[in-house]
Each structure stands twice: as C-alpha cells, then as structure tokens.
Design a protein around this motif. Structure first.
Motif, short mmCIF file in Angstrom:
data_model
loop_
_atom_site.label_atom_id
_atom_site.label_comp_id
_atom_site.label_asym_id
_atom_site.label_seq_id
_atom_site.Cartn_x
_atom_site.Cartn_y
_atom_site.Cartn_z
N PRO A 56 0.81 -1.18 0.19
CA PRO A 56 -0.26 0.08 -0.01
C PRO A 56 0.92 1.38 0.02
CG PRO A 56 -0.05 -1.07 2.18
CD PRO A 56 0.91 -1.94 1.50
N ALA A 57 2.14 1.29 0.47
CA ALA A 57 2.86 2.40 0.35
C ALA A 57 3.66 2.57 -0.98
CB ALA A 57 4.00 2.22 1.30
N ALA A 58 3.78 1.71 -2.07
CA ALA A 58 4.34 1.96 -3.41
C ALA A 58 3.41 2.57 -4.14
CB ALA A 58 4.48 0.47 -3.69
N ASP A 59 2.15 2.60 -4.14
CA ASP A 59 1.14 3.25 -4.76
C ASP A 59 1.18 4.54 -4.36
OD1 ASP A 59 -0.90 4.10 -6.47
OD2 ASP A 59 -2.27 2.68 -5.48
N PRO A 60 1.44 5.57 -5.36
CA PRO A 60 1.41 7.12 -5.22
C PRO A 60 0.13 7.39 -4.52
CG PRO A 60 2.68 6.71 -7.14
CD PRO A 60 1.80 5.25 -6.79
N ALA A 61 -0.95 6.80 -5.01
CA ALA A 61 -2.55 7.23 -4.44
C ALA A 61 -2.91 6.37 -3.35
CB ALA A 61 -3.29 6.82 -5.64
N GLY A 62 -1.76 5.36 -2.96
CA GLY A 62 -2.23 4.38 -1.89
C GLY A 62 -2.63 5.03 -0.37
#
Length: 185
Positions: A56-62
């Motif tokens: 969930p931290a790798a997604d910029p919109a996460g």
C-alpha cells in the motif's frame, strides 16, 4: 535534525526524503516481506495476502507512506556517494579502506528516545534507511559540517584516491595497445 544513537548528525531532517523504494518491494508492486517472512508477522502477512500482497505504500495514490509500513527498509545499493557523486573503485584482494561507506539515516530496532505512547510503543516505527557516502562526505556529515542535500563536489583527496585505484586497476588488466604488442610504433 536526525541523530545517530551516539548523538552525531545524520545530515537530514527527514530520512524518508532520500528513499526511492523499500527493499521488500517487488517489481510488480508486491510486498516481498509478506511473501517470504510471513512467520515473523503473521497478521501483517495475512493482511497483505488478502490484498494479493500489494504494497500500500508503493502506490502514489495508496493509503500508506513508507513511514506507515512496520517492515519498511531501504538500503541504498548504488555504488556512488549520494552527496558528491564519487564512484567506488574497489580493488580485488585489497585491504585498503573503501572509498564509500554505508551511512545510516535511520536505524531499525533501537531505542532512539522517541516519545512512547501509553502502551509503551513508539509513536513511529524505527526503520533502517541507509545511503552510500564517500568517506570524506561521511566525516563531514557526522562532524556537522555538511548536510546530505548540499550541492557538493568530490574532495580533491577523494578524486586522487579514486584515480590512483583506477590506475592500479588498469595496470592489473595489463592493457597494451596493438602497436605495443606488434612493435608498430
């Protein structure tokens, strides 16, 4: 500014500003920690598996930042100083001090004096975040003469040390031109 356990400067206010990615992140955006080390934190692994191990931290919109992940770790692997750009020249079978040294911006699993909540847990998780610095920049950072984000060029002594190693490396390879090998000078 962040400090080491010994109280010296690490040269940054926010270690996460120098993070490119988590060491546990796969190329397809999944959490390798949940895949390979589930026995260390079963509830974390179960949560990640329920979401196809997506980080969930790798997604910029996460919904997370790197700071939010309990198992985040970022150890820089590039072999150049992040401050001045000096590249490493290692000599095989040499006991010489390396030109680059690993520098911790943040330490994992230490008592850093952070405020602890009522349950005794730290307000923020401790993460290991490292970068490579040439030994000249490393000394300047720890002596509080410099910061990691400074616009810096390699020290003349650092360039001389690197070029000395490069010359010895070329001598070891035994390069000679075709003119030297065939006597055409």
């Amino acid at each position: 500014m962040e400090r080491t356990p010994a109280g010296t400067s690490v040269g940054v206010d926010d270690p996460y500003a120098f993070v490119e990615r988590c060491d546990h992140l796969t190329d397809d955006g999944r959490c390798r920690y949940a895949l390979e080390h589930a026995e260390h934190d079963p509830s974390f692994a179960a949560e990640r598996r329920a979401d196809d191990c997506r980080c969930p931290a790798a997604d910029p919109a996460g919904e997370w930042t790197w700071r939010d992940c309990p198992h985040f770790r970022a150890r820089n692997r590039s072999r150049e100083c992040v401050r001045c750009g000096l590249d490493e020249r290692r000599m095989a079978h040499s006991e010489e001090r390396p030109l680059l040294e690993e520098h911790h911006l943040s330490y994992a699993d230490i008592d850093d004096g952070a405020d602890h909540g009522d349950d005794g847990s730290a307000d923020e998780p401790n993460h290991e975040i490292t970068v490579y610095l040439c030994r000249w920049c490393h000394a300047k950072i720890h002596n509080s003469w410099a910061r990691l984000g400074d616009d810096a060029s390699p020290d003349p002594e650092a360039i001389a040390a690197r070029e000395g190693r490069r010359s010895r490396e070329q001598d070891e390879l035994g390069f000679s031109s075709a003119a030297e090998r065939y006597g055409d000078e």
